[in-house]
Design an enzyme around this catalytic site. Structure first.
Site, PDB file in Angstrom:
ATOM      1  N   ASP A   9       0.581  -1.966  -3.003  1.00 50.40           N
ATOM      2  CA  ASP A   9       2.293  -1.235  -3.145  1.00 50.40           C
ATOM      3  C   ASP A   9       2.032   0.388  -2.850  1.00 50.40           C
ATOM      4  O   ASP A   9       0.405   0.787  -2.785  1.00 50.40           O
ATOM      5  CB  ASP A   9       2.300  -0.921  -4.464  1.00 50.40           C
ATOM      6  CG  ASP A   9       3.552  -0.407  -5.286  1.00 50.40           C
ATOM      7  OD1 ASP A   9       4.775  -0.382  -4.064  1.00 50.40           O
ATOM      8  OD2 ASP A   9       3.888   0.536  -5.680  1.00 50.40           O
ATOM      9  N   LEU A  10       2.493   1.137  -1.995  1.00 50.01           N
ATOM     10  CA  LEU A  10       2.873   2.139  -1.894  1.00 50.01           C
ATOM     11  C   LEU A  10       3.239   3.334  -3.000  1.00 50.01           C
ATOM     12  O   LEU A  10       2.692   4.419  -3.793  1.00 50.01           O
ATOM     13  CB  LEU A  10       3.852   2.772   0.310  1.00 50.01           C
ATOM     14  CG  LEU A  10       3.420   3.727  -0.015  1.00 50.01           C
ATOM     15  CD1 LEU A  10       2.192   3.696   0.736  1.00 50.01           C
ATOM     16  CD2 LEU A  10       5.005   3.549   1.430  1.00 50.01           C
ATOM     17  N   ASP A  11       4.199   3.460  -3.295  1.00 53.39           N
ATOM     18  CA  ASP A  11       5.069   4.835  -3.912  1.00 53.39           C
ATOM     19  C   ASP A  11       3.995   3.948  -5.504  1.00 53.39           C
ATOM     20  O   ASP A  11       4.617   3.341  -5.830  1.00 53.39           O
ATOM     21  CB  ASP A  11       6.133   4.473  -4.181  1.00 53.39           C
ATOM     22  CG  ASP A  11       6.711   4.545  -2.824  1.00 53.39           C
ATOM     23  OD1 ASP A  11       6.927   5.774  -2.547  1.00 53.39           O
ATOM     24  OD2 ASP A  11       7.388   3.732  -2.492  1.00 53.39           O
TER      25      ASP A  11
END
Length: 219
Positions: A9-11
């Site tokens: 995942d990024l955020d």
């Protein structure tokens, strides 16, 4: 656990974008009489369009799309304070050094996710799954299934690394190994993940001669 690749995942997992995310959504909610807490307790880990449909129930799809594009522009341009989370840059550098495939799998759109990746100084992933690429966003499994496919791996050969409840549920539904990092207390199904970490700095990666990867937690 053993694996052959990673799906991040990024955020909230690789990148600390919380101030920017919260600024955008609170500024959107305030003039509409929606409480900040109500919005912030709902949006994390989900596609923006999904959240807008929730809060704009009864509005036309055209009106929702207009709000989405306006919000997307704000989020893509507001990169103030966005930084890589502790351990993220070192972990990704290690994976590249060892030639271990990895992808970013985010609920963000291309403009927003790309801006945040660059702002945090993250390297380019082998595959980048954004909101536009899947019909059903997290917590449905589609995004992580696509991420595994793009790395030419089976879901069970991948480790999903996630902070949000929606993403943890998505990784589990896809049949991947799941590592939860900085997950909110009380997140659903935390007992079903392979590891619960406070920081990416706790992950130890070892590549075996046969190409499989051992993943350990630093004690």
């Amino acid at each position: 656990m053993k694996c052959k690749g990673f799906l991040f995942d990024l955020d909230g997992t690789l990148v600390d974008s919380l101030p920017a995310v919260e600024r955008a959504w609170v500024n959107w909610a305030s003039p509409r009489g929606i409480a900040a807490d109500e919005v912030l307790n709902f949006i994390h880990g989900k596609q923006a369009i999904f959240s807008l449909r929730h809060f704009m129930a009864g509005s036309s799809e055209e009106a929702i799309q207009q709000e989405f594009f306006a919000l997307e522009k704000i989020e893509a341009e507001d990169i103030d304070g966005i930084i890589a989370l502790p351990g993220a840059l070192q972990l990704l550098a290690t994976l590249d050094e060892l030639d271990i495939p990895w992808a970013i799998v985010t609920s963000g759109s291309v403009p927003v996710a790309s801006a945040r990746r660059k702002a945090a100084g993250l390297p380019e992933p082998e595959a980048f799954v954004t909101a536009e690429r899947v019909q059903h966003g997290k917590p449905e499994p589609d995004a992580y299934l696509l991420g595994a496919q793009l790395l030419a791996l089976e879901p069970e050969e991948c480790v999903v690394v996630e902070d949000a409840a929606a993403g943890i549920l998505s990784g589990l539904a896809a049949g991947c190994h799941v590592v939860a990092v900085n997950a909110p207390e009380g997140s659903p199904r935390l007992e079903d993940v392979d590891m619960v970490l406070n920081s990416l700095e706790e992950l130890i990666i070892h590549k075996n001669p046969d190409g499989t990867i051992d993943v350990h937690r630093k004690h």
